[in-house]
Design a protein around this motif. Structure first.
Motif, PDB file in Angstrom:
ATOM      1  N   SER A   1       0.854  -1.187   0.000  1.00 43.59           N
ATOM      2  CA  SER A   1       0.000   0.000   0.000  1.00 43.59           C
ATOM      3  C   SER A   1       0.891   1.239   0.000  1.00 43.59           C
ATOM      4  CB  SER A   1      -0.905   0.025   1.237  1.00 43.59           C
ATOM      5  OG  SER A   1      -1.803  -1.063   1.230  1.00 43.59           O
ATOM      6  N   TYR A   2       0.462   2.268  -0.718  1.00 42.29           N
ATOM      7  CA  TYR A   2       1.263   3.483  -0.844  1.00 42.29           C
ATOM      8  C   TYR A   2       0.533   4.687  -0.255  1.00 42.29           C
ATOM      9  CZ  TYR A   2       4.101   0.889  -4.244  1.00 42.29           C
ATOM     10  OH  TYR A   2       4.905  -0.036  -4.859  1.00 42.29           O
ATOM     11  N   SER A   3       1.300   5.625   0.266  1.00 42.59           N
ATOM     12  CA  SER A   3       0.788   6.950   0.614  1.00 42.59           C
ATOM     13  C   SER A   3       1.207   7.903  -0.503  1.00 42.59           C
ATOM     14  CB  SER A   3       1.370   7.430   1.947  1.00 42.59           C
ATOM     15  OG  SER A   3       0.923   6.616   3.011  1.00 42.59           O
ATOM     16  N   ILE A   4       0.278   8.734  -0.952  1.00 42.37           N
ATOM     17  CA  ILE A   4       0.544   9.628  -2.081  1.00 42.37           C
ATOM     18  C   ILE A   4       0.360  11.074  -1.631  1.00 42.37           C
ATOM     19  CG2 ILE A   4      -0.147  10.277  -4.422  1.00 42.37           C
ATOM     20  CD1 ILE A   4      -1.174   7.429  -4.797  1.00 42.37           C
ATOM     21  N   ALA A   5       1.318  11.921  -1.975  1.00 41.12           N
ATOM     22  CA  ALA A   5       1.248  13.340  -1.637  1.00 41.12           C
ATOM     23  C   ALA A   5       1.837  14.151  -2.780  1.00 41.12           C
ATOM     24  CB  ALA A   5       2.014  13.621  -0.346  1.00 41.12           C
ATOM     25  N   CYS A   6       1.528  15.435  -2.791  1.00 45.50           N
ATOM     26  CA  CYS A   6       2.136  16.344  -3.773  1.00 45.50           C
ATOM     27  C   CYS A   6       3.570  16.655  -3.347  1.00 45.50           C
ATOM     28  CB  CYS A   6       1.338  17.637  -3.865  1.00 45.50           C
ATOM     29  SG  CYS A   6      -0.364  17.426  -4.430  1.00 45.50           S
ATOM     30  N   SER A   7       4.406  16.975  -4.306  1.00 46.43           N
ATOM     31  CA  SER A   7       5.779  17.364  -3.973  1.00 46.43           C
ATOM     32  C   SER A   7       5.873  18.845  -3.637  1.00 46.43           C
ATOM     33  CB  SER A   7       6.729  17.028  -5.125  1.00 46.43           C
ATOM     34  OG  SER A   7       6.308  17.659  -6.315  1.00 46.43           O
ATOM     35  N   VAL A   8       4.918  19.636  -4.144  1.00 48.75           N
ATOM     36  CA  VAL A   8       4.897  21.079  -3.876  1.00 48.75           C
ATOM     37  C   VAL A   8       3.468  21.497  -3.543  1.00 48.75           C
ATOM     38  CG1 VAL A   8       5.358  23.381  -4.778  1.00 48.75           C
ATOM     39  CG2 VAL A   8       6.813  21.465  -5.475  1.00 48.75           C
ATOM     40  N   TYR A   9       3.312  22.300  -2.469  1.00 50.17           N
ATOM     41  CA  TYR A   9       2.001  22.804  -2.054  1.00 50.17           C
ATOM     42  C   TYR A   9       1.953  24.322  -2.202  1.00 50.17           C
ATOM     43  CZ  TYR A   9       0.746  18.195  -0.420  1.00 50.17           C
ATOM     44  OH  TYR A   9       0.442  16.858  -0.384  1.00 50.17           O
ATOM     45  N   ASP A  10       0.732  24.853  -2.236  1.00 46.72           N
ATOM     46  CA  ASP A  10       0.558  26.290  -2.458  1.00 46.72           C
ATOM     47  C   ASP A  10       1.038  27.132  -1.287  1.00 46.72           C
ATOM     48  OD1 ASP A  10      -0.526  25.884  -4.962  1.00 46.72           O
ATOM     49  OD2 ASP A  10      -2.601  25.873  -4.246  1.00 46.72           O
ATOM     50  N   ASN A  11       1.013  26.560  -0.079  1.00 46.58           N
ATOM     51  CA  ASN A  11       1.461  27.338   1.077  1.00 46.58           C
ATOM     52  C   ASN A  11       2.235  26.446   2.042  1.00 46.58           C
ATOM     53  OD1 ASN A  11      -0.493  26.385   3.345  1.00 46.58           O
ATOM     54  ND2 ASN A  11      -1.858  26.844   1.606  1.00 46.58           N
ATOM     55  N   GLN A  12       3.017  27.077   2.888  1.00 52.52           N
ATOM     56  CA  GLN A  12       3.907  26.348   3.789  1.00 52.52           C
ATOM     57  C   GLN A  12       3.139  25.539   4.823  1.00 52.52           C
ATOM     58  OE1 GLN A  12       7.367  26.416   3.291  1.00 52.52           O
ATOM     59  NE2 GLN A  12       7.173  24.613   4.615  1.00 52.52           N
ATOM     60  N   GLN A  13       1.979  26.054   5.262  1.00 53.92           N
ATOM     61  CA  GLN A  13       1.210  25.341   6.276  1.00 53.92           C
ATOM     62  C   GLN A  13       0.759  23.975   5.762  1.00 53.92           C
ATOM     63  OE1 GLN A  13       0.434  26.456   9.664  1.00 53.92           O
ATOM     64  NE2 GLN A  13       0.218  24.232   9.614  1.00 53.92           N
ATOM     65  N   ASP A  14       0.254  23.954   4.533  1.00 59.20           N
ATOM     66  CA  ASP A  14      -0.164  22.673   3.958  1.00 59.20           C
ATOM     67  C   ASP A  14       1.024  21.727   3.815  1.00 59.20           C
ATOM     68  OD1 ASP A  14      -2.766  23.519   3.803  1.00 59.20           O
ATOM     69  OD2 ASP A  14      -2.729  23.950   1.650  1.00 59.20           O
ATOM     70  N   ALA A  15       2.140  22.255   3.348  1.00 56.32           N
ATOM     71  CA  ALA A  15       3.337  21.421   3.190  1.00 56.32           C
ATOM     72  C   ALA A  15       3.776  20.854   4.536  1.00 56.32           C
ATOM     73  CB  ALA A  15       4.466  22.232   2.561  1.00 56.32           C
ATOM     74  N   ASP A  16       3.769  21.689   5.571  1.00 51.28           N
ATOM     75  CA  ASP A  16       4.190  21.234   6.898  1.00 51.28           C
ATOM     76  C   ASP A  16       3.226  20.192   7.462  1.00 51.28           C
ATOM     77  OD1 ASP A  16       6.367  22.900   6.785  1.00 51.28           O
ATOM     78  OD2 ASP A  16       5.474  24.479   8.033  1.00 51.28           O
ATOM     79  N   ASN A  17       1.929  20.400   7.235  1.00 44.79           N
ATOM     80  CA  ASN A  17       0.940  19.442   7.742  1.00 44.79           C
ATOM     81  C   ASN A  17       1.112  18.069   7.086  1.00 44.79           C
ATOM     82  OD1 ASN A  17      -0.231  21.319   9.432  1.00 44.79           O
ATOM     83  ND2 ASN A  17      -1.889  21.854   8.016  1.00 44.79           N
TER      84      ASN A  17
ATOM     85  N   GLU B   1      11.740   8.795   4.360  1.00 43.65           N
ATOM     86  CA  GLU B   1      11.959  10.051   5.089  1.00 43.65           C
ATOM     87  C   GLU B   1      12.638  11.095   4.210  1.00 43.65           C
ATOM     88  OE1 GLU B   1      12.258   8.314   9.666  1.00 43.65           O
ATOM     89  OE2 GLU B   1      14.080   8.579   8.472  1.00 43.65           O
ATOM     90  N   ALA B   2      13.537  10.655   3.341  1.00 40.76           N
ATOM     91  CA  ALA B   2      14.189  11.595   2.423  1.00 40.76           C
ATOM     92  C   ALA B   2      13.181  12.165   1.428  1.00 40.76           C
ATOM     93  CB  ALA B   2      15.326  10.899   1.683  1.00 40.76           C
ATOM     94  N   ALA B   3      12.266  11.323   0.955  1.00 36.79           N
ATOM     95  CA  ALA B   3      11.235  11.796   0.030  1.00 36.79           C
ATOM     96  C   ALA B   3      10.302  12.789   0.720  1.00 36.79           C
ATOM     97  CB  ALA B   3      10.449  10.612  -0.522  1.00 36.79           C
ATOM     98  N   ILE B   4       9.943  12.503   1.965  1.00 37.84           N
ATOM     99  CA  ILE B   4       9.072  13.411   2.719  1.00 37.84           C
ATOM    100  C   ILE B   4       9.762  14.758   2.934  1.00 37.84           C
ATOM    101  CG2 ILE B   4       7.940  13.789   4.944  1.00 37.84           C
ATOM    102  CD1 ILE B   4       7.585  10.712   5.099  1.00 37.84           C
ATOM    103  N   ALA B   5      11.037  14.718   3.252  1.00 35.20           N
ATOM    104  CA  ALA B   5      11.785  15.951   3.514  1.00 35.20           C
ATOM    105  C   ALA B   5      11.841  16.857   2.289  1.00 35.20           C
ATOM    106  CB  ALA B   5      13.198  15.611   3.979  1.00 35.20           C
ATOM    107  N   SER B   6      11.676  16.279   1.099  1.00 41.09           N
ATOM    108  CA  SER B   6      11.762  17.076  -0.130  1.00 41.09           C
ATOM    109  C   SER B   6      10.472  17.831  -0.437  1.00 41.09           C
ATOM    110  CB  SER B   6      12.112  16.170  -1.315  1.00 41.09           C
ATOM    111  OG  SER B   6      11.006  15.343  -1.673  1.00 41.09           O
ATOM    112  N   ILE B   7       9.387  17.554   0.288  1.00 46.41           N
ATOM    113  CA  ILE B   7       8.121  18.258   0.065  1.00 46.41           C
ATOM    114  C   ILE B   7       8.297  19.729   0.444  1.00 46.41           C
ATOM    115  CG2 ILE B   7       5.716  18.460   0.821  1.00 46.41           C
ATOM    116  CD1 ILE B   7       5.724  15.422   1.252  1.00 46.41           C
ATOM    117  N   SER B   8       7.784  20.611  -0.399  1.00 49.76           N
ATOM    118  CA  SER B   8       7.996  22.044  -0.171  1.00 49.76           C
ATOM    119  C   SER B   8       6.756  22.846  -0.545  1.00 49.76           C
ATOM    120  CB  SER B   8       9.192  22.527  -0.994  1.00 49.76           C
ATOM    121  OG  SER B   8       8.931  22.367  -2.388  1.00 49.76           O
ATOM    122  N   ALA B   9       6.846  24.155  -0.339  1.00 52.22           N
ATOM    123  CA  ALA B   9       5.778  25.078  -0.724  1.00 52.22           C
ATOM    124  C   ALA B   9       6.281  25.983  -1.838  1.00 52.22           C
ATOM    125  CB  ALA B   9       5.341  25.911   0.470  1.00 52.22           C
ATOM    126  N   SER B  10       5.369  26.392  -2.702  1.00 49.32           N
ATOM    127  CA  SER B  10       5.760  27.251  -3.823  1.00 49.32           C
ATOM    128  C   SER B  10       5.850  28.711  -3.382  1.00 49.32           C
ATOM    129  CB  SER B  10       4.748  27.105  -4.952  1.00 49.32           C
ATOM    130  OG  SER B  10       3.452  27.448  -4.511  1.00 49.32           O
TER     131      SER B  10
END
Length: 213
Positions: A151-167, A204-213
């Motif tokens: 089973s996989y968890s899927i997320a965007c690599s870039v979010y519109d704001n920092q709060q969403d990215a942090d959450n 964890e490395a993939a999660i750390a790469s998530i950012s905000a635009s």
């Protein structure tokens, strides 16, 4: 082979007293991802003895069956000599099967389930951010149990704001953590096998790469 004490089975179980019982296979009567997962393993690992393609519908008719996981468990539990397939988290007091991997028979365990994931290659198109796996159903890796479903968890690599990215990062960090994986392993929650430390590092490395635009 129609009986549990058949010489072919006895040869693989030296020193074990096998019952003089008919083998009663039990399959899901409904279309099921569990059936597709199981038949995918049969098609890959049976060396041609299983002539059917992977499918969510059981390809044979006329045998014992049960609808959904509970129906499968109930049917297997209701008679002697039965054998079926279900999520390990739902097996309860039923015995589980050690499957042939290379020259050994590997019993089910969470560690063995994680081992086959680590022993399998990355899927086509995978990257350090898309950690998809092509399960090696015919693996010969020691200690690997190849009858698993990822089973996989899927997320965007870039979010519109920092709060969403942090959450999102906070949630996925917990899911991938040792505590989160142990929580998911609880049969009352999900009953999944925890990922290995090796895979956790990549996640964890993939999660750390998530950012905000």
């Amino acid at each position: 082979i129609t009986a549990w004490n058949d010489p072919a089975i006895a040869a693989e179980n030296p020193g074990v007293t096998l019952p003089e019982l008919d083998i009663i296979p039990v399959n899901r009567s409904d279309e099921s991802g569990t059936t597709e997962n199981f038949t995918e393993w049969l098609a890959a690992a049976a060396n041609g003895a299983w002539p059917h393609e992977a499918s969510g519908d059981w390809p044979l008719s006329g045998g014992q069956s049960g609808a959904q996981t509970q129906g499968m468990i109930d049917t297997v539990s209701s008679a002697e000599g039965t054998i079926g397939y279900a999520d390990a988290s739902r097996a309860g007091d039923l015995g589980t099967v050690a499957v042939g991997v290379g020259d050994a028979f590997v019993p089910y365990s969470a560690e063995a389930a994680a081992a086959v994931v680590d022993a399998s290659p990355a899927a086509e198109g995978a990257s350090d951010k898309q950690l998809t796996i092509e399960l090696d159903r015919a693996t010969t890796a020691a200690g690997a149990y190849p009858v698993v479903l990822i089973s996989y968890s899927i997320a965007c690599s870039v979010y519109d704001n920092q709060q969403d990215a942090d959450n999102v990062k906070g949630f996925l960090t917990y899911v991938a953590s040792e505590a989160g994986q142990q929580r998911a392993a609880d049969p009352t929650v999900a009953g999944s096998a925890p990922i290995s430390g090796e895979l956790r590092t990549a996640v964890e490395a993939a999660i750390a790469s998530i950012s905000a635009s």
